[in-house]
Structure formats: structure tokens, C-alpha cells
Design a protein around this motif. Structure first.
Motif, PDB file in Angstrom:
ATOM      1  N   ALA A   1      46.360  78.004  33.857  1.00  0.00           N
ATOM      2  CA  ALA A   1      46.690  78.549  32.541  1.00  0.00           C
ATOM      3  C   ALA A   1      45.623  78.178  31.524  1.00  0.00           C
ATOM      4  N   GLU A   2      45.142  76.952  31.591  1.00  0.00           N
ATOM      5  CA  GLU A   2      44.088  76.512  30.667  1.00  0.00           C
ATOM      6  C   GLU A   2      42.841  77.370  30.841  1.00  0.00           C
ATOM      7  N   ALA A   3      42.424  77.600  32.078  1.00  0.00           N
ATOM      8  CA  ALA A   3      41.235  78.410  32.338  1.00  0.00           C
ATOM      9  C   ALA A   3      41.414  79.837  31.822  1.00  0.00           C
ATOM     10  N   THR A   4      42.598  80.402  32.033  1.00  0.00           N
ATOM     11  CA  THR A   4      42.854  81.774  31.590  1.00  0.00           C
ATOM     12  C   THR A   4      42.849  81.879  30.073  1.00  0.00           C
ATOM     13  N   LEU A   5      43.491  80.930  29.396  1.00  0.00           N
ATOM     14  CA  LEU A   5      43.546  80.975  27.939  1.00  0.00           C
ATOM     15  C   LEU A   5      42.167  80.751  27.319  1.00  0.00           C
ATOM     16  N   VAL A   6      41.375  79.885  27.925  1.00  0.00           N
ATOM     17  CA  VAL A   6      39.998  79.698  27.432  1.00  0.00           C
ATOM     18  C   VAL A   6      39.218  81.000  27.593  1.00  0.00           C
TER      19      VAL A   6
ATOM     20  N   ARG B   1      38.401  95.535  24.821  1.00  0.00           N
ATOM     21  CA  ARG B   1      38.677  94.174  24.353  1.00  0.00           C
ATOM     22  C   ARG B   1      40.074  94.043  23.766  1.00  0.00           C
ATOM     23  N   ARG B   2      40.561  95.082  23.097  1.00  0.00           N
ATOM     24  CA  ARG B   2      41.893  95.005  22.482  1.00  0.00           C
ATOM     25  C   ARG B   2      42.987  94.894  23.537  1.00  0.00           C
ATOM     26  N   VAL B   3      42.754  95.516  24.699  1.00  0.00           N
ATOM     27  CA  VAL B   3      43.703  95.402  25.803  1.00  0.00           C
ATOM     28  C   VAL B   3      43.469  94.108  26.579  1.00  0.00           C
ATOM     29  N   ALA B   4      42.186  93.763  26.760  1.00  0.00           N
ATOM     30  CA  ALA B   4      41.825  92.594  27.570  1.00  0.00           C
ATOM     31  C   ALA B   4      42.435  91.310  27.025  1.00  0.00           C
ATOM     32  N   LYS B   5      42.446  91.168  25.712  1.00  0.00           N
ATOM     33  CA  LYS B   5      42.945  89.902  25.157  1.00  0.00           C
ATOM     34  C   LYS B   5      44.445  89.734  25.407  1.00  0.00           C
ATOM     35  N   TRP B   6      45.193  90.853  25.386  1.00  0.00           N
ATOM     36  CA  TRP B   6      46.630  90.750  25.630  1.00  0.00           C
ATOM     37  C   TRP B   6      46.924  90.525  27.099  1.00  0.00           C
ATOM     38  N   VAL B   7      46.112  91.116  27.968  1.00  0.00           N
ATOM     39  CA  VAL B   7      46.281  90.874  29.404  1.00  0.00           C
ATOM     40  C   VAL B   7      46.096  89.395  29.702  1.00  0.00           C
ATOM     41  N   LEU B   8      44.998  88.811  29.216  1.00  0.00           N
ATOM     42  CA  LEU B   8      44.723  87.398  29.487  1.00  0.00           C
ATOM     43  C   LEU B   8      45.742  86.487  28.805  1.00  0.00           C
ATOM     44  N   ASP B   9      46.190  86.872  27.615  1.00  0.00           N
ATOM     45  CA  ASP B   9      47.197  86.070  26.918  1.00  0.00           C
ATOM     46  C   ASP B   9      48.493  86.016  27.717  1.00  0.00           C
ATOM     47  N   LEU B  10      48.940  87.159  28.226  1.00  0.00           N
ATOM     48  CA  LEU B  10      50.177  87.190  29.009  1.00  0.00           C
ATOM     49  C   LEU B  10      50.017  86.446  30.331  1.00  0.00           C
ATOM     50  N   VAL B  11      48.866  86.615  30.991  1.00  0.00           N
ATOM     51  CA  VAL B  11      48.632  85.921  32.259  1.00  0.00           C
ATOM     52  C   VAL B  11      48.662  84.414  32.053  1.00  0.00           C
ATOM     53  N   GLY B  12      47.957  83.931  31.019  1.00  0.00           N
ATOM     54  CA  GLY B  12      47.954  82.500  30.736  1.00  0.00           C
ATOM     55  C   GLY B  12      49.334  81.966  30.410  1.00  0.00           C
ATOM     56  N   SER B  13      50.102  82.740  29.670  1.00  0.00           N
ATOM     57  CA  SER B  13      51.454  82.309  29.313  1.00  0.00           C
ATOM     58  C   SER B  13      52.355  82.229  30.543  1.00  0.00           C
ATOM     59  N   ILE B  14      52.254  83.214  31.433  1.00  0.00           N
ATOM     60  CA  ILE B  14      53.069  83.195  32.649  1.00  0.00           C
ATOM     61  C   ILE B  14      52.684  82.009  33.526  1.00  0.00           C
ATOM     62  N   GLU B  15      51.383  81.769  33.665  1.00  0.00           N
ATOM     63  CA  GLU B  15      50.915  80.665  34.505  1.00  0.00           C
ATOM     64  C   GLU B  15      51.417  79.323  33.986  1.00  0.00           C
ATOM     65  N   PHE B  16      51.521  79.185  32.671  1.00  0.00           N
ATOM     66  CA  PHE B  16      51.965  77.919  32.094  1.00  0.00           C
ATOM     67  C   PHE B  16      53.478  77.803  32.059  1.00  0.00           C
ATOM     68  N   GLN B  17      54.155  78.812  31.524  1.00  0.00           N
ATOM     69  CA  GLN B  17      55.584  78.705  31.261  1.00  0.00           C
ATOM     70  C   GLN B  17      56.452  78.973  32.489  1.00  0.00           C
ATOM     71  N   HIS B  18      56.013  79.862  33.369  1.00  0.00           N
ATOM     72  CA  HIS B  18      56.876  80.276  34.479  1.00  0.00           C
ATOM     73  C   HIS B  18      56.404  79.764  35.837  1.00  0.00           C
ATOM     74  N   LEU B  19      55.093  79.769  36.059  1.00  0.00           N
ATOM     75  CA  LEU B  19      54.574  79.349  37.355  1.00  0.00           C
ATOM     76  C   LEU B  19      54.211  77.871  37.402  1.00  0.00           C
TER      77      LEU B  19
END
Length: 330
Positions: A273-278, A249-267
Motif C-alpha cells: 500500500a505504501e508503494a502504491t500510494l507513493v 492522469r485524472r483517471v490514473a490518480k484515482w486508480v492508484l488511490d483506490l488500489v492503495g486503499s484496498i491494499e491497506f484497509q482490506h488486504l
């Protein structure tokens, strides 16, 4: 001028000296060019790996006055040899091959296109074997200049992320159990240099991505956090996110946080991004509410602005009582 490096042996061991830096050491490749040369060589070896019938192969890497020469020879069926020759001919004529939906065909076409995009004198030739066997040997040669290596090493992280066929790994050519120890050693060695020697980490783990979950995580983190290349990081982190149940879980939350951020800010994919962050909230990402609030603020509607305000308020409250280092809600 350094003497060429030559390998002759079984295909399952062909990557060891490439990934371990032995080839680069033999040729005296400057540190800043090793990563881009490895990428170039992996494309050539990838064509071999996805079409090889197994058994003995040979390859060599040698210096040129202003670059490097690569040649690989491997056993291949006549049908696959003809396909590789046809696709390369089409690419030379600036035509787009049509490999269809078959995975190995897509990957081989991608590797061939990658070779041509950075290299020169890319050629293949077929040596027919015994008519009764139905296979012979395929030879692939390519050259790359120091100028092209330098350009690849300094290329900015721009444009869309590479398509997944470019990143699909070759299957293990021997039972996993027989190579598990070597894989474990590569992962351990990569963790030891994580954040310090990015070239070494990528050389150790890129061949394992798509098959070893932590390889995707560490490669994605390295591209995003240290090399500031979110587009390159995304396919690796997205693949890890798709297997999030297998991560701590400690790794999973950072993976999803980074994925959501990339989907929103860069892609610029706000809905994804909303689905990933939720989803990231379910594994204890305390920052998800604030990021969702910012996402909604970017969508110009009164409803979204009101929702953003509420999310920001609850997000600040959550951060004030959470313990991020211990996994937050976990």
C-alpha cells in the motif's frame, strides 16, 4: 415455460447474445439473477473458449422447474478433451487438479471448479472424429438452481480477492482490427450506463477485461464504488495500475488511490500500500500524503508516528492549495 435459447455459429460470435442480454430476455430471467447466471454461463463458455479449435460451435440455455440448464458442444483435440475430462473427474472426487504453469490449463481448471461450486450435473462427453484429423467434439452440460443463483447474487464481498487465473481473458479469435468497432461500441455503451445499471455494465465489459484497459477501470470502479466489493474490484484495478502509464492522469490518480486503499484497509498489505500510494503522488493524488500518514500511524513506532505527523501537515497544506477536479499536481 419459456423456450430454450440455441446458438449455432462461429465461436468468435458466441458471446454476443449472452453479453447483450438476449439470452436472459428470451428466458425471462429476473433482473436480480441475471448477473449470477451470466457468471455461471461464462464459466461454461470459458472452458469451450480456451480449448476450442475454432469453427462452428453450438450451445443452448433452457429453463428448468427451479433453475436453468446449459449445454455447449465444440470441436476440440483429443488431448485437450482428455485433459478436461480428467480434471472434471478429479474435481468431482474433491481432488485438486494439477494443471501446471500453462495459462490456458489453469484457466480451464478454474472455470470447471467454478461450475461445480455453484452448479449441479456438470458433465463432459467426447465424440471422437475421423482418426486422421486427431480431433472430435466435446459436450459439456451443467445445471444451476434458482436458489444457487440467488445465493451468488447476494454473496457478500468477503475473503481474499480471486486469483488472477480466474480472471484471465480468452484471446481474440480474430484479428483485433476486425472487432475493434464492436469493442468500442461496448465501451461506449458501458460508459453510458456507468453508475446506473451495474449488471448491464458488467455484462458488456467483463469479457474485455485484461485486454481493454478501460474495461478493467470501469469494472473495478463499479465493484468498489457502487457495489461496495473492494476485494472483487482489486484484481481489475491492480491490473489497470500496472499499466498506469497508458491512462489519463485524472483517471490514473484515482486508480492508484483506490488500489492503495484496498491494499491497506482490506488486504492488510501495508508495504505494498505504501508503494502504491507513493506512486500515486507522481500522477497528482493530493490525498496520498494523508493516507500515508494514517498508514504510518497504524505501525506502532515513534519514528513512524513522527513521520505521520509531518506527512499529515504537508498533506493538509497541499490540499488547501490544490484543485482536485483539475488533476491536482497535474
Amino acid at each position: 415455460m419459456p423456450s430454450p435459447y440455441t446458438y449455432r455459429g462461429i465461436s468468435s460470435r458466441a458471446y454476443a447474445d449472452l453479453n447483450g442480454g438476449i439470452v436472459a430476455d428470451r428466458l425471462g430471467v429476473p433482473a436480480g439473477l441475471r448477473g449470477s447466471l451470466l457468471t455461471f454461463l461464462h464459466r461454461g463458455m470459458g472452458v469451450m473458449n480456451f480449448t476450442c479449435l475454432g469453427g462452428e460451435i453450438t450451445y443452448s440455455v433452457g429453463p428448468l422447474p427451479a433453475g436453468y440448464h446449459f449445454a455447449v458442444r465444440w470441436p476440440v483435440s483429443t488431448v485437450k478433451a482428455n485433459l478436461v475430462s480428467t480434471w472434471l473427474g478429479e474435481l468431482h472426487q474433491e481432488q485438486q487438479p494439477a494443471p501446471g504453469a500453462t495459462q490456458w490449463k489453469q484457466v480451464v481448471c478454474t472455470y470447471l471448479a467454478g461450475l461445480l461450486s455453484s452448479g449441479a450435473a456438470v458433465q463432459v462427453s467426447y465424440e471422437p472424429g475421423d482418426a486422421q484429423t486427431g480431433y472430435g467434439n466435446l459436450n459439456l452440460t451443467a445445471e444451476i438452481t434458482t436458489e444457487a443463483l440467488t445465493a451468488a447474487a447476494t454473496q457478500e464481498d468477503t475473503g481474499p480477492p480471486p486469483q488472477l487465473p480466474d480472471l484471465l481473458p480468452a484471446p481474440f479469435l480474430v484479428p483485433y482490427e476486425l472487432v475493434a468497432g464492436v469493442i468500442g461500441e461496448n465501451l461506449a455503451a458501458a460508459r453510458a450506463v456507468y453508475g446506473q445499471d451495474h449488471t448491464a455494465l458488467l455484462a458488456l465489459l467483463l469479457p474485455l477485461t485484461g485486454r481493454e484497459l478501460m474495461a478493467d477501470v470501469l469494472v473495478g470502479f463499479t465493484y468498489h464504488i457502487y457495489l461496495k466489493q473492494p476485494n472483487r474490484a482489486y484484481p481489475f484495478l491492480r491490473r489497470a495500475a500496472d499499466n498506469i502509464r497508458l491512462l489519463d492522469r485524472r483517471v490514473a490518480k484515482w486508480v492508484l488511490d483506490l488500489v492503495g486503499s484496498i491494499e491497506f484497509q482490506h488486504l492488510r498489505w501495508p508495504e505494498q500500500a505504501e508503494a502504491t500510494l507513493v506512486q500515486s503522488m507522481t500522477v497528482g493524488n493530493e490525498y496520498a500524503l494523508l493516507k500515508l500518514a494514517y498508514l504510518y500511524l497504524q505501525q506502532a513506532s515513534a519514528v513512524n508516528r513522527k513521520q505521520a505527523h509531518e506527512l499529515a501537515r504537508y498533506g493538509e497544506l497541499l490540499l488547501s492549495v490544490s484543485q482536485p477536479d483539475k488533476g491536482g499536481l497535474g
